[in-house]
Design an enzyme around this catalytic site. Structure first.
Site, short mmCIF file in Angstrom:
data_model
loop_
_atom_site.label_atom_id
_atom_site.label_comp_id
_atom_site.label_asym_id
_atom_site.label_seq_id
_atom_site.Cartn_x
_atom_site.Cartn_y
_atom_site.Cartn_z
CE LYS A 13 -2.36 -0.35 3.90
NZ LYS A 13 -1.95 -1.57 4.40
NE ARG A 88 -4.77 -0.89 9.39
CZ ARG A 88 -3.59 -0.24 8.81
NH1 ARG A 88 -3.82 1.19 8.47
NH2 ARG A 88 -2.58 -1.12 8.54
NE ARG A 127 7.53 -3.09 5.94
CZ ARG A 127 6.19 -2.70 5.97
NH1 ARG A 127 5.53 -2.33 4.83
NH2 ARG A 127 5.48 -2.98 6.92
NE ARG A 160 5.80 -0.69 10.02
CZ ARG A 160 4.88 -0.68 9.39
NH1 ARG A 160 5.07 0.13 8.09
NH2 ARG A 160 3.51 -0.87 9.70
NE ARG A 171 1.34 -4.88 10.83
CZ ARG A 171 2.43 -4.72 10.05
NH1 ARG A 171 3.53 -5.29 10.13
NH2 ARG A 171 2.25 -3.89 8.88
P1 AMP Z 1 0.44 0.68 8.42
O1 AMP Z 1 1.53 1.76 7.99
O2 AMP Z 1 -0.69 1.36 7.50
O3 AMP Z 1 0.61 -0.58 8.36
O4 AMP Z 1 -0.02 1.10 9.62
C1 AMP Z 1 0.59 0.72 10.95
C2 AMP Z 1 -0.05 0.79 12.23
O5 AMP Z 1 -0.56 1.84 12.34
C3 AMP Z 1 -1.23 -0.05 12.28
O6 AMP Z 1 -0.76 -1.61 12.63
C4 AMP Z 1 -1.96 0.39 13.48
O7 AMP Z 1 -1.42 0.01 14.61
C5 AMP Z 1 -1.98 2.16 12.97
N1 AMP Z 1 -2.99 2.53 12.28
C6 AMP Z 1 -2.74 2.75 10.77
N2 AMP Z 1 -3.87 3.19 10.40
C7 AMP Z 1 -4.85 2.92 11.08
C8 AMP Z 1 -6.28 2.89 11.29
N3 AMP Z 1 -7.13 3.46 10.21
N4 AMP Z 1 -6.95 2.53 12.04
C9 AMP Z 1 -6.48 1.95 13.24
N5 AMP Z 1 -4.87 1.99 13.45
C10 AMP Z 1 -4.38 2.26 12.12
#
Ligand code: AMP
Length: 221
Positions: A13, A88, A127, A160, A171
């Site tokens: 993404k 999400r 990653r 990360r 996740r």
């Molecule tokens: P990402 O970089 O999109 O994989 O997001 C990393 C982490 O940020 C996720 O695993 C959640 O802990 C948090 N996060 C990001 N976007 C959201 C969202 N829309 N709702 C809730 N938590 C989020």
């Protein structure tokens, strides 16, 4: 164009959102990036989000709503945008529609990056990210020239916290339990575009662009 980009953790993404934003002149809003920046700065928002992000759980909707509403108001009606990582869950999708309609806007398409789970686990666990410029590497598919160092800025690469095996499993299960059902929301509105996202980064980007072009030309007819 106003887009939502959806996909499991590891579906690419962030990478695809950056390419799309650059090629189409869209503002890229990543809620994950916004939360990680808040955590790194030690702000009040960062403190609220830290535990959930590091453990691979979702941050509470209320925290996200503030970030997203503010960002959308700043983007305004003149520019297009791509939302990466938001919504999400179903409540977030409904919230987004509400805010956009208050601002006199709406989503044009919701793009789903489709990747089988075995690929996701491999992509996430190998990653690595530059601690300075956030460029992403993969230990097997796109390794850095020098072990542990960014090709562009020479800074250290890190993994990360939520890319560690036990967090990856959490996740992915949150994705299939909570996020995937939301995909039906966009399907029901006739906005869903599902794109095969296995393959080279530029090939996937081209598939996304082609499918968007095809979709927008059909909508104009
Ligand atoms: P990402 O970089 O999109 O994989 O997001 C990393 C982490 O940020 C996720 O695993 C959640 O802990 C948090 N996060 C990001 N976007 C959201 C969202 N829309 N709702 C809730 N938590 C989020």
């Amino acid at each position: 164009m106003r887009l939502v980009l959806m996909g499991a953790p590891g579906s690419g993404k962030g990478t695809q959102a950056k390419i799309l934003a650059q090629r189409e002149g869209l503002v890229h809003l990543s809620t994950g990036d916004a939360l990680r920046a808040a955590i790194a700065s030690g702000s009040e928002l960062g403190l609220k989000a830290k535990d959930a992000v590091e453990q691979g759980r979702l941050v509470s909707d209320e925290v996200l709503y503030g970030i997203v509403k503010n960002a959308l108001e700043n983007i305004g009606r003149e520019k297009g945008f791509i939302l990466d990582g938001f919504p999400r869950n179903l409540s977030q999708a409904e919230f987004l529609d509400g805010v956009l309609s208050e601002l006199g806007m709406g989503i044009d398409a919701a793009v789903l990056l489709d990747v089988p789970e075995t690929f996701l686990i491999k992509r996430l666990s190998e990653r690595r990210i530059c601690s300075q410029c956030s460029k992403e590497y993969h230990l097997e598919f796109s390794p850095p020239d020098l072990d542990g160092k960014c090709n562009d800025c020479g800074d250290e690469l890190y993994q990360r916290d939520d890319d560690r095996p036990e967090k990856i499993a959490r996740r992915l299960s949150i994705y299939s339990d909570v996020t995937l059902p939301m995909v039906d929301y966009y399907k029901g509105k006739g906005l869903l575009l599902s794109v095969d996202a296995v393959g080279e980064i530029n090939d996937v980007a081209q598939r996304v662009l082609d499918s968007l072009k095809n979709y927008t030309s059909k909508r104009q007819v």
